[in-house]
Design a protein around this motif. Structure first.
Motif, short mmCIF file in Angstrom:
data_model
loop_
_atom_site.label_atom_id
_atom_site.label_comp_id
_atom_site.label_asym_id
_atom_site.label_seq_id
_atom_site.Cartn_x
_atom_site.Cartn_y
_atom_site.Cartn_z
N UNK A 78 -22.43 26.74 3.54
CA UNK A 78 -22.50 25.31 3.83
C UNK A 78 -21.77 24.47 2.80
N UNK A 79 -21.48 25.04 1.64
CA UNK A 79 -21.00 24.16 0.57
C UNK A 79 -19.73 24.59 -0.14
N UNK A 80 -19.51 25.88 -0.27
CA UNK A 80 -18.38 26.33 -1.11
C UNK A 80 -18.69 26.23 -2.59
N UNK A 81 -19.95 25.88 -2.96
CA UNK A 81 -20.33 25.81 -4.38
C UNK A 81 -20.53 27.23 -4.92
N UNK A 82 -20.56 27.35 -6.25
CA UNK A 82 -20.83 28.66 -6.86
C UNK A 82 -22.34 28.93 -6.77
N UNK A 83 -22.70 29.91 -6.00
CA UNK A 83 -24.12 30.27 -5.85
C UNK A 83 -24.37 31.57 -6.61
N UNK A 84 -25.50 31.61 -7.31
CA UNK A 84 -25.92 32.86 -7.97
C UNK A 84 -27.29 33.21 -7.41
N UNK A 85 -27.46 34.45 -7.01
CA UNK A 85 -28.77 34.89 -6.50
C UNK A 85 -29.45 35.74 -7.55
N UNK A 107 -17.30 34.29 -4.68
CA UNK A 107 -18.24 35.41 -4.51
C UNK A 107 -19.58 35.09 -5.15
N UNK A 108 -20.64 35.68 -4.58
CA UNK A 108 -21.98 35.41 -5.12
C UNK A 108 -22.41 36.56 -6.04
N UNK A 109 -22.59 36.28 -7.33
CA UNK A 109 -23.16 37.34 -8.18
C UNK A 109 -24.66 37.45 -7.89
N UNK A 110 -25.16 38.67 -7.72
CA UNK A 110 -26.60 38.88 -7.55
C UNK A 110 -27.12 39.56 -8.81
N UNK A 111 -27.99 38.84 -9.50
CA UNK A 111 -28.39 39.24 -10.85
C UNK A 111 -29.86 39.61 -10.88
N UNK A 112 -30.17 40.76 -11.50
CA UNK A 112 -31.57 41.15 -11.60
C UNK A 112 -32.28 40.24 -12.59
#
Ligand code: SAM
Length: 244
Positions: A78-85, A107-112
């Motif tokens: 929806x946004x093109x913003x930098x998302x981090x999960x 790209x979305x980094x998925x971080x533990x």
């Protein structure tokens, strides 16, 4: 904090992590099936409500307890913003990373990471979200404080969570579905009956709409508001970290 309380909290975290690891591969299917795909609409609404915060140049948003990444993806698309999960359950994160692949930009980094001790510095995000995650924490208050801590001044928080249906007749009907029907279907399909008994149980212990709004205000959020979704089955709470 006492050793006993510490032990209870880590036992709680271990049980929750193991439970989600056990249902990770069926989680998306069950979510969409048991909600009749309504969950997708709810997540899109979160993205819409955060549109202004996400459109700031260089905006960064953190999706806490992101699980298999559906909200992270909705925010990114929806946004093109930098998302981090971030999430503390590796099997859920692995599915999120596979789903996102290189299909979203950036790209979305998925971080533990643990929602009770987020691995991010203070005031580093323009928006934070948590969907169906807060009720799983051993302390809702600590979870809220962490969301507040990592948010920039003027940043926005969105909390999507099951809540209390507002119309009495509908509430009774939904309770019947939620406590009797859903655990049976969820248990059979996931192969983990406990997980889908835990769901209505954890919702019944979670603060209702007004109480959660008050807790948000207590940790410092301003402009706190909420919107009931599908008659209050879920609620979307919004708040802002004030500028000092
Ligand atoms: C019901 S799922 C929600 C996933 C996703 N946000 C969604 O909307 O589908 C709850 C998630 O919270 C995560 N979780 C629970 N407690 C956590 C904690 N203390 N720290 C990080 N993640 C946690 C679980 O691993 C799980 O992936």
């Amino acid at each position: 904090m006492t050793d006993k309380r510490n032990a209870t909290e880590s036992e709680h975290a271990r049980r929750v992590r193991d439970m989600f690891a056990g249902i990770a591969s069926r989680y998306d299917l069950l979510n969409h099936l048991l909600s009749g795909n309504t969950d997708k609409r709810w997540r899109r609404l979160v993205a819409k409500k955060l549109q202004a915060a996400l459109s700031i140049k260089g905006a960064r948003a953190l999706d806490v307890a992101c699980g298999t990444g559906d909200l992270s993806l909705a925010l990114a698309k929806a946004s093109g913003a930098q998302i981090i999960g971030t999430d503390f359950c590796r099997p859920m994160l692995e599915i999120a990373a596979r789903k996102a692949g290189t299909n979203v930009s950036p790209e979305i980094p998925f971080v533990e990471g643990d929602a009770l001790k987020l691995p991010f510095t203070d005031e580093s995000f323009d928006a934070v979200t948590i969907a169906f995650g807060l009720r799983n924490l051993s302390s809702v208050e600590t979870g809220l404080k962490e969301l507040f801590r990592v948010l920039k001044q003027g940043g926005r928080a969105a909390i999507l969570e099951f809540s209390r249906p507002v119309v009495p007749g509908f509430r009774s009907l939904f309770q019947l579905y939620f406590t009797r029907v859903l655990p049976k279907i969820g248990g059979v399909i996931s192969g983990s009956p406990g997980a889908y008994e835990y769901l209505p149980d954890s919702v019944s212990r979670f603060p209702d709409q007004k109480r959660l709004a008050a807790m948000m205000a207590d940790v410092g959020f301003i402009e706190v508001e909420y919107k009931n979704l599908t008659g209050g089955i879920a609620a979307l709470h919004l708040g802002m970290r004030p500028r000092s």
